[in-house]
Design a protein around this motif. Structure first.
Motif, short mmCIF file in Angstrom:
data_model
loop_
_atom_site.label_atom_id
_atom_site.label_comp_id
_atom_site.label_asym_id
_atom_site.label_seq_id
_atom_site.Cartn_x
_atom_site.Cartn_y
_atom_site.Cartn_z
N LYS A 18 0.84 -1.20 0.00
CA LYS A 18 0.00 0.00 0.00
C LYS A 18 0.87 1.25 0.00
O LYS A 18 0.56 2.24 -0.68
N ASN A 47 2.49 1.51 -3.51
CA ASN A 47 1.52 1.97 -4.51
C ASN A 47 1.28 3.47 -4.40
O ASN A 47 1.21 4.17 -5.42
N LEU A 48 1.15 3.99 -3.18
CA LEU A 48 0.92 5.42 -3.02
C LEU A 48 2.13 6.22 -3.51
O LEU A 48 1.97 7.19 -4.24
N ASP A 72 2.04 6.17 -7.21
CA ASP A 72 0.97 7.02 -7.73
C ASP A 72 1.31 8.50 -7.61
O ASP A 72 0.93 9.30 -8.46
N MET A 73 2.03 8.86 -6.55
CA MET A 73 2.43 10.25 -6.34
C MET A 73 3.69 10.62 -7.13
O MET A 73 4.16 11.75 -7.05
N LEU A 122 0.03 2.46 4.45
CA LEU A 122 -0.49 3.58 3.67
C LEU A 122 -0.30 4.90 4.42
O LEU A 122 0.17 5.89 3.84
N ASN A 123 -0.62 4.93 5.70
CA ASN A 123 -0.41 6.15 6.48
C ASN A 123 1.06 6.54 6.54
O ASN A 123 1.39 7.73 6.55
N ILE A 175 1.74 8.28 3.30
CA ILE A 175 1.12 9.61 3.29
C ILE A 175 1.95 10.58 4.13
O ILE A 175 2.23 11.71 3.72
N THR A 186 5.04 11.59 2.26
CA THR A 186 4.77 12.58 1.21
C THR A 186 4.51 13.96 1.81
O THR A 186 4.93 14.97 1.24
N TYR A 235 -4.80 14.53 -3.16
CA TYR A 235 -5.12 13.25 -2.51
C TYR A 235 -6.10 13.47 -1.36
O TYR A 235 -7.09 12.76 -1.23
#
Length: 168
Positions: A20, A23-24, A27-28, A119-120, A123, A126, A143
């Motif tokens: 996860k 992937n983020l 994607d970013m 995922l967090n 995030i 980023t 996002y």
């Protein structure tokens, strides 16, 4: 392309959780690297990685580990870069990993997300990068706006539900 984020895991068995985050970051459009390093089985390689990460242009490290979960703290002890720890649920519901990562001694902080919360972690990485990069900041804002849009849509869908005693 040089990595801005390093995603480190104690074992490739952590990969299904960490995907996860990968992937983020993908994607970013944030360049990243993925490595398996073990604080216990490959300590010399962990030290080499941690001491050299900043010189290689890495800005943030995400380190995942389960059980005793020493990897994020060991890396944090050897680099000035921010380290985000991801506790992996492997034994006692992941509480052992969570406590091992979050309870660091003074001077060796590890930002810690929830159990299996890769995922967090991505995030947060980023958002850290966004402090110095307007393009990344715009992607983070988009996002977050998308997240808000999903809740607005959910409420629109919920409004369509019909129950005899539903008031909205």
């Amino acid at each position: 392309m040089k990595p801005l984020v390093s995603v480190i895991m104690g074992s490739t068995s952590d990969l299904p959780i960490m995907e996860k985050a990968l992937n983020l970051l993908n994607d970013m459009e944030i360049p990243f690297e993925v490595l398996a390093l073990s604080a216990h089985r490959t300590p010399a390689q962990v030290e080499e990685f941690a001491r050299g990460a900043k010189a290689r242009g890495v800005k943030v490290i995400i380190a995942a580990a389960g059980m005793a979960a020493h990897l994020p703290g060991v890396i944090a002890a050897m680099t000035p870069l921010p380290v985000i720890g991801v506790p992996i649920k492997s034994t006692i519901e992941g509480m052992d990993a969570l406590l091992a990562i979050v309870q660091m001694p003074p001077g060796i902080p590890v930002a810690t997300v929830g159990i299996n919360a890769a995922l967090n972690a991505a995030i947060l990485a980023t958002q850290m990068l966004a402090l110095a990069d307007e393009a990344v900041a715009a992607k983070v804002e988009a996002y977050k706006a998308d997240l808000a849009g999903k809740i607005v849509k959910a409420n629109e869908d919920l409004a369509k539900l019909e129950y005899k005693f539903k008031t909205n």
